[in-house]
Write an enzyme that holds these catalytic residues in place. Structure first.
Site, mmCIF file in Angstrom:
data_model
loop_
_atom_site.group_PDB
_atom_site.id
_atom_site.type_symbol
_atom_site.label_atom_id
_atom_site.label_comp_id
_atom_site.label_asym_id
_atom_site.label_seq_id
_atom_site.Cartn_x
_atom_site.Cartn_y
_atom_site.Cartn_z
ATOM 1 C CD GLU A 183 10.276 2.246 29.519
ATOM 2 O OE1 GLU A 183 9.957 2.608 28.364
ATOM 3 O OE2 GLU A 183 9.459 2.189 30.450
ATOM 4 C CE1 TYR A 234 9.093 7.306 28.110
ATOM 5 C CE2 TYR A 234 10.386 5.529 27.145
ATOM 6 C CZ TYR A 234 9.306 5.964 27.877
ATOM 7 O OH TYR A 234 8.443 5.046 28.405
ATOM 8 C CG ASP A 294 6.162 7.669 25.872
ATOM 9 O OD1 ASP A 294 5.384 8.503 26.386
ATOM 10 O OD2 ASP A 294 5.987 6.438 25.973
#
Length: 347
Positions: A37, A120, A138
């Protein structure tokens, strides 16, 4: 039922048949989800795939990441851009060692407190790796939800993100939070596309999507216009001597902090006399442009042949092997790479 309340079942059914095959999904531990991520922030999936595998080979766990030498870390990240992401990864790895005994924390507050981890990323880790009903909001998810619900809030506003996150957490299936999160990511990345071009006929929410019903997919999401970037012209000197090129390290703070670069200065002109480098003139070696968030560099590359090996303190000569394998040079100077590699190959 609201459109958002109708979403989970058809979305998960769609995801079962359409999920992207990605390496970090094969073993979705917290460490794997976290690394992927962070790499995926403002970076395309296709660009990340090779980096992810190489990174895990060099740093397979938190302890290995914490112990990586800085230059090795930067070299592994070279080409991905936004290098603070890599520095924050390592700082967080050391934080996990110091504060959590090397075990990745599982509660949201502790994950969110890690260096470089925002709402996020914390939501993605907690939902995918730990099965918690936490939203990961996001740009893709914001686009899906605002179109689905007809939400006209500015998606750049923190209040809009918080409101959408809270709404999602009310509908996340408790038995499948990780799959729901990844399904939302995939829907936004492959179907609910940006710039008014969604593939609505492929969408599991097409029958209850407000934007599709009202013909407003081109209007949503709403996002306030960004401020214009500042344009800065710079001269970059490619200084060669006996099969090596001169590099200097950028300051530890600010743009491209701590990375190696070809010496450069704002504006145009000859090689700065203050560097004390004896050289045989300079010749044009191409032009380049690189766009950062708030500034746009227009680069004029000038090739220089040094008459001796003297360099300012802290600068280095990099031969072809060091240039390829040791020093991390940011993509901002990509326009010079072919010239440099050619000169270094010649020796």
């Amino acid at each position: 039922m609201t459109p958002l309340e109708q979403l989970p079942i058809p979305l998960l059914e769609w995801y079962r048949d359409n999920a992207r095959t990605l390496p970090w999904r094969e073993d979705p531990t917290a460490y794997h989800v976290w690394v992927s991520e962070i790499m995926l922030q403002q970076t395309r999936v296709a660009a990340v795939l090779g980096y992810y595998q190489r990174f895990l080979e060099a740093a397979p766990d938190v302890a290995a990441l914490a112990a990586l030498p800085q230059d090795r870390l930067m070299k592994l990240w070279q080409g991905l851009g936004y290098y603070n992401r890599a520095r924050n990864l390592q700082a967080a790895a050391r934080q996990i060692l110091d504060e959590h005994g090397g075990v990745f924390p599982s509660d949201y507050a502790s994950v969110r407190a890690l260096k470089g981890v925002g709402d996020y990323t914390a939501g993605a880790i907690c939902s995918i790796a730990f099965g918690q009903p936490r939203a990961a909001v996001d740009g893709n998810v914001l686009r899906v939800v605002t179109r689905l619900t007809g939400d006209e809030g500015d998606i750049a506003a923190p209040a809009t993100k918080r409101r959408i996150a809270q709404a999602l957490e009310q509908v996340i299936p408790l038995q499948a939070p990780g799959r729901f999160t990844q399904a939302m990511m995939d829907l936004g990345a492959t179907v609910c596309l940006p710039n008014g071009a969604p593939l609505c006929q492929r969408c599991p929410a097409q029958d209850f999507c407000v934007a599709r019903r009202d013909g407003r997919t081109g209007e949503l999401p709403v996002k306030a216009a960004k401020k214009a970037r500042r344009v800065e012209a710079r001269t970059v000197w490619l200084i060669f001597h006996r099969g090596a090129v001169a590099l200097r390290r950028r300051p530890d703070r600010g743009l491209l902090a701590g990375l190696w670069e070809y010496p450069n200065e704002p504006g145009a002109g000859p090689l700065p006399a203050g560097w004390g480098i004896r050289a045989e003139g300079q010749e044009p070696a191409g032009r380049g442009k690189h766009i950062f968030t708030h500034v746009e560099w227009h680069l004029d590359f000038q090739a220089v042949k040094a008459l001796d090996s003297r360099l300012p303190e802290g600068w280095v000569w990099a031969d072809l092997a060091d240039w390829k394998g040791r020093y991390a040079i940011p993509n901002a100077f990509q326009g010079a790479q072919r010239v440099v590699e050619g000169r270094l190959s010649e020796g």
